[in-house]
Design a protein around this motif. Sequence first.
Motif, PDB file in Angstrom:
ATOM      1  N   ARG A  41      72.660  40.325  41.701  1.00 42.01           N
ATOM      2  CA  ARG A  41      73.663  39.209  41.410  1.00 42.01           C
ATOM      3  C   ARG A  41      74.157  38.993  40.869  1.00 42.01           C
ATOM      4  NH1 ARG A  41      69.254  35.347  44.658  1.00 42.01           N
ATOM      5  NH2 ARG A  41      68.442  36.547  43.415  1.00 42.01           N
ATOM      6  N   ARG A  68      71.580  41.587  50.374  1.00 43.99           N
ATOM      7  CA  ARG A  68      72.411  41.216  51.619  1.00 43.99           C
ATOM      8  C   ARG A  68      73.955  41.630  52.663  1.00 43.99           C
ATOM      9  NH1 ARG A  68      69.122  35.343  50.368  1.00 43.99           N
ATOM     10  NH2 ARG A  68      70.378  35.333  48.196  1.00 43.99           N
ATOM     11  N   ASN A  97      59.953  35.915  46.405  1.00 44.68           N
ATOM     12  CA  ASN A  97      58.938  35.623  46.904  1.00 44.68           C
ATOM     13  C   ASN A  97      58.825  34.145  46.360  1.00 44.68           C
ATOM     14  OD1 ASN A  97      56.209  35.807  47.535  1.00 44.68           O
ATOM     15  ND2 ASN A  97      55.690  37.387  45.933  1.00 44.68           N
ATOM     16  N   SER A 106      60.049  27.244  55.971  1.00 45.92           N
ATOM     17  CA  SER A 106      60.997  26.496  57.202  1.00 45.92           C
ATOM     18  C   SER A 106      61.702  28.577  57.690  1.00 45.92           C
ATOM     19  CB  SER A 106      62.563  26.225  56.514  1.00 45.92           C
ATOM     20  OG  SER A 106      63.373  27.418  55.941  1.00 45.92           O
ATOM     21  N   ASN A 108      63.958  29.701  58.055  1.00 47.34           N
ATOM     22  CA  ASN A 108      65.816  29.943  56.587  1.00 47.34           C
ATOM     23  C   ASN A 108      65.041  30.860  55.822  1.00 47.34           C
ATOM     24  OD1 ASN A 108      68.261  30.664  56.689  1.00 47.34           O
ATOM     25  ND2 ASN A 108      68.473  28.902  55.045  1.00 47.34           N
ATOM     26  N   GLY A 109      63.689  30.366  55.936  1.00 45.12           N
ATOM     27  CA  GLY A 109      62.732  29.955  54.304  1.00 45.12           C
ATOM     28  C   GLY A 109      62.185  31.860  54.372  1.00 45.12           C
ATOM     29  N   ARG A 198      55.236  33.615  39.018  1.00 46.57           N
ATOM     30  CA  ARG A 198      56.033  33.076  40.644  1.00 46.57           C
ATOM     31  C   ARG A 198      53.570  33.027  41.094  1.00 46.57           C
ATOM     32  NH1 ARG A 198      61.030  33.002  43.291  1.00 46.57           N
ATOM     33  NH2 ARG A 198      62.384  33.014  41.600  1.00 46.57           N
TER      34      ARG A 198
HETATM   35  N1  COA Z   1      58.794  27.347  49.510  1.00 43.87           N
HETATM   36  C1  COA Z   1      58.934  26.829  50.469  1.00 43.87           C
HETATM   37  N2  COA Z   1      60.484  27.465  50.818  1.00 43.87           N
HETATM   38  C2  COA Z   1      61.341  27.660  49.767  1.00 43.87           C
HETATM   39  C3  COA Z   1      61.467  28.261  48.682  1.00 43.87           C
HETATM   40  C4  COA Z   1      59.828  27.436  48.490  1.00 43.87           C
HETATM   41  N3  COA Z   1      59.423  27.916  47.354  1.00 43.87           N
HETATM   42  N4  COA Z   1      62.079  28.216  48.142  1.00 43.87           N
HETATM   43  C5  COA Z   1      62.941  28.758  48.386  1.00 43.87           C
HETATM   44  N5  COA Z   1      62.707  28.459  49.949  1.00 43.87           N
HETATM   45  C6  COA Z   1      63.580  28.458  51.481  1.00 43.87           C
HETATM   46  C7  COA Z   1      64.683  27.431  50.991  1.00 43.87           C
HETATM   47  O1  COA Z   1      64.186  25.731  50.733  1.00 43.87           O
HETATM   48  C8  COA Z   1      65.506  27.206  51.933  1.00 43.87           C
HETATM   49  O2  COA Z   1      65.801  27.715  53.644  1.00 43.87           O
HETATM   50  P1  COA Z   1      65.946  26.030  54.188  1.00 43.87           P
HETATM   51  O3  COA Z   1      67.876  26.224  54.203  1.00 43.87           O
HETATM   52  O4  COA Z   1      64.938  25.914  55.538  1.00 43.87           O
HETATM   53  O5  COA Z   1      66.089  24.456  52.996  1.00 43.87           O
HETATM   54  C9  COA Z   1      64.924  29.852  52.082  1.00 43.87           C
HETATM   55  O6  COA Z   1      63.709  29.182  51.332  1.00 43.87           O
HETATM   56  C10 COA Z   1      66.595  30.129  50.998  1.00 43.87           C
HETATM   57  O7  COA Z   1      66.487  29.449  49.971  1.00 43.87           O
HETATM   58  P2  COA Z   1      67.819  29.859  49.062  1.00 43.87           P
HETATM   59  O8  COA Z   1      67.763  29.017  47.657  1.00 43.87           O
HETATM   60  O9  COA Z   1      68.891  29.168  49.687  1.00 43.87           O
HETATM   61  O10 COA Z   1      67.393  31.433  48.942  1.00 43.87           O
HETATM   62  P3  COA Z   1      68.284  32.136  48.032  1.00 43.87           P
HETATM   63  O11 COA Z   1      69.246  33.183  49.348  1.00 43.87           O
HETATM   64  O12 COA Z   1      69.142  31.112  46.965  1.00 43.87           O
HETATM   65  O13 COA Z   1      67.533  32.839  47.290  1.00 43.87           O
HETATM   66  C11 COA Z   1      65.202  32.939  47.189  1.00 43.87           C
HETATM   67  C12 COA Z   1      66.566  33.251  47.631  1.00 43.87           C
HETATM   68  C13 COA Z   1      64.596  32.106  47.724  1.00 43.87           C
HETATM   69  C14 COA Z   1      64.003  33.850  46.952  1.00 43.87           C
HETATM   70  C15 COA Z   1      64.942  32.982  45.725  1.00 43.87           C
HETATM   71  O14 COA Z   1      63.297  32.282  45.179  1.00 43.87           O
HETATM   72  C16 COA Z   1      65.675  34.260  44.679  1.00 43.87           C
HETATM   73  O15 COA Z   1      66.498  34.445  44.806  1.00 43.87           O
HETATM   74  N6  COA Z   1      64.138  35.289  44.357  1.00 43.87           N
HETATM   75  C17 COA Z   1      64.202  36.177  43.099  1.00 43.87           C
HETATM   76  C18 COA Z   1      63.653  36.898  41.888  1.00 43.87           C
HETATM   77  C19 COA Z   1      61.804  36.632  42.835  1.00 43.87           C
HETATM   78  O16 COA Z   1      61.873  35.696  44.098  1.00 43.87           O
HETATM   79  N7  COA Z   1      61.292  36.893  41.806  1.00 43.87           N
HETATM   80  C20 COA Z   1      59.626  37.569  42.249  1.00 43.87           C
HETATM   81  C21 COA Z   1      60.072  39.241  43.175  1.00 43.87           C
HETATM   82  S1  COA Z   1      58.219  40.063  43.540  1.00 43.87           S
END
Ligand code: COA
Length: 274
Positions: A41, A68, A97, A106, A108-109, A198
């Motif tokens: 991204r 996505r 993750n 949630s 959405n999460g 993480r």
């Molecule tokens: N605990 C609980 N919920 C969480 C969370 C956490 N630590 N982090 C994000 N969420 C929830 C958010 O609250 C949101 O839900 P809501 O709208 O009901 O509040 C939902 O997840 C989406 O969050 P958002 O930040 O908008 O998502 P994103 O699309 O910008 O990012 C993630 C996606 C959350 C997976 C982000 O951590 C990411 O981009 N990760 C990529 C890198 C990674 O995870 N690497 C490890 C690979 S093993």
Amino acid sequence: MPISLDFGEKVVVVVGGTSGINCGIAEVFAAQGAKVAVASRNQGKVDKTVNLLEDLGAEAMGFTADVREPEALEAGLEAVHQRFGDFDVVVSGAAGNFPALANDLSCNGFKAVVDIDLLGTFHVMKAAFSRLRKPGASVINISAPQAFLPMKGQIHVCAAKAGVDMITRTLALEWGSSGVRVNSIVPGPIDGTEGMARLATSDDARRKALDGVPLGRFGTPADVGNACLFLASELGSYITGTVLLVDGGWAQTNCGGVSEYLGALAARQAPHRD
Ligand code: COA
Ligand code: NAP
């Protein structure tokens, strides 16, 4: 004739290839002479990775896309195809993750992780197929132990990665007649990665994870890259539909009981509940 691991003239695409394990996979193929394309991204991460691969002597390119968004993937993969031609290897490894107990997560999460890991893998497969070399292409999906071991605080990842492995196995059936092989790799605990940062957030957690690895060391991105090289090479030419563990034996100990630790971590990180 001796079997060669020379990937000169081969085209390798790594989606989610701009950091951690997937970047390590891209580096391994670049070092074997492949033309390598990466996508994620973030344009800055894409540029940095392309420079890294070029420093290894590879012809490299990249594009930004969120897995996505199928249209963005389609456009990016078309640009790679225009420049490099048919894809010999496609690695799909974008993932998200975070630890969260089901009752604190949630809808959405849950959806965010399923959308990235599972739906995103489907999007990559759909956009890649018409551009794969047929026969001969090797597709590798990056899975995780959560695909087959339930872990507390990981309901979203467990559901998504189990789905990823079923995409692998279903496409092995459907694409075999085109001469396309499809496999999954399950990495173990790979040191220095975002996933480890993480999920193993303390020295104690790292020690517990390590205690569960029969080979007694954390993995490296190159360990996973080397397994990809094997699957994509002539050595892997009769392998399709398999889920290959590259984990030092970690899954044999139920990942050292990491589930309990993750449950406690998720509970600590949860927002305050009444
Ligand atoms: N605990 C609980 N919920 C969480 C969370 C956490 N630590 N982090 C994000 N969420 C929830 C958010 O609250 C949101 O839900 P809501 O709208 O009901 O509040 C939902 O997840 C989406 O969050 P958002 O930040 O908008 O998502 P994103 O699309 O910008 O990012 C993630 C996606 C959350 C997976 C982000 O951590 C990411 O981009 N990760 C990529 C890198 C990674 O995870 N690497 C490890 C690979 S093993
Ligand atoms: P990472 O460094 O966070 O790698 C994830 C990659 O995917 C990055 O390039 C990221 O770049 C990209 N990405 C994330 N969301 C994306 C999206 N929506 N669209 C496009 N690209 C996206 O993580 P990692 O720890 O190395 O993990 C890599 C893979 O190995 C994952 O599939 C993970 O499930 C698996 N795995 C890891 C471990 C481990 O020990 N780390 C263990 C088992 C399995 P951007 O953020 O720039 O988009």
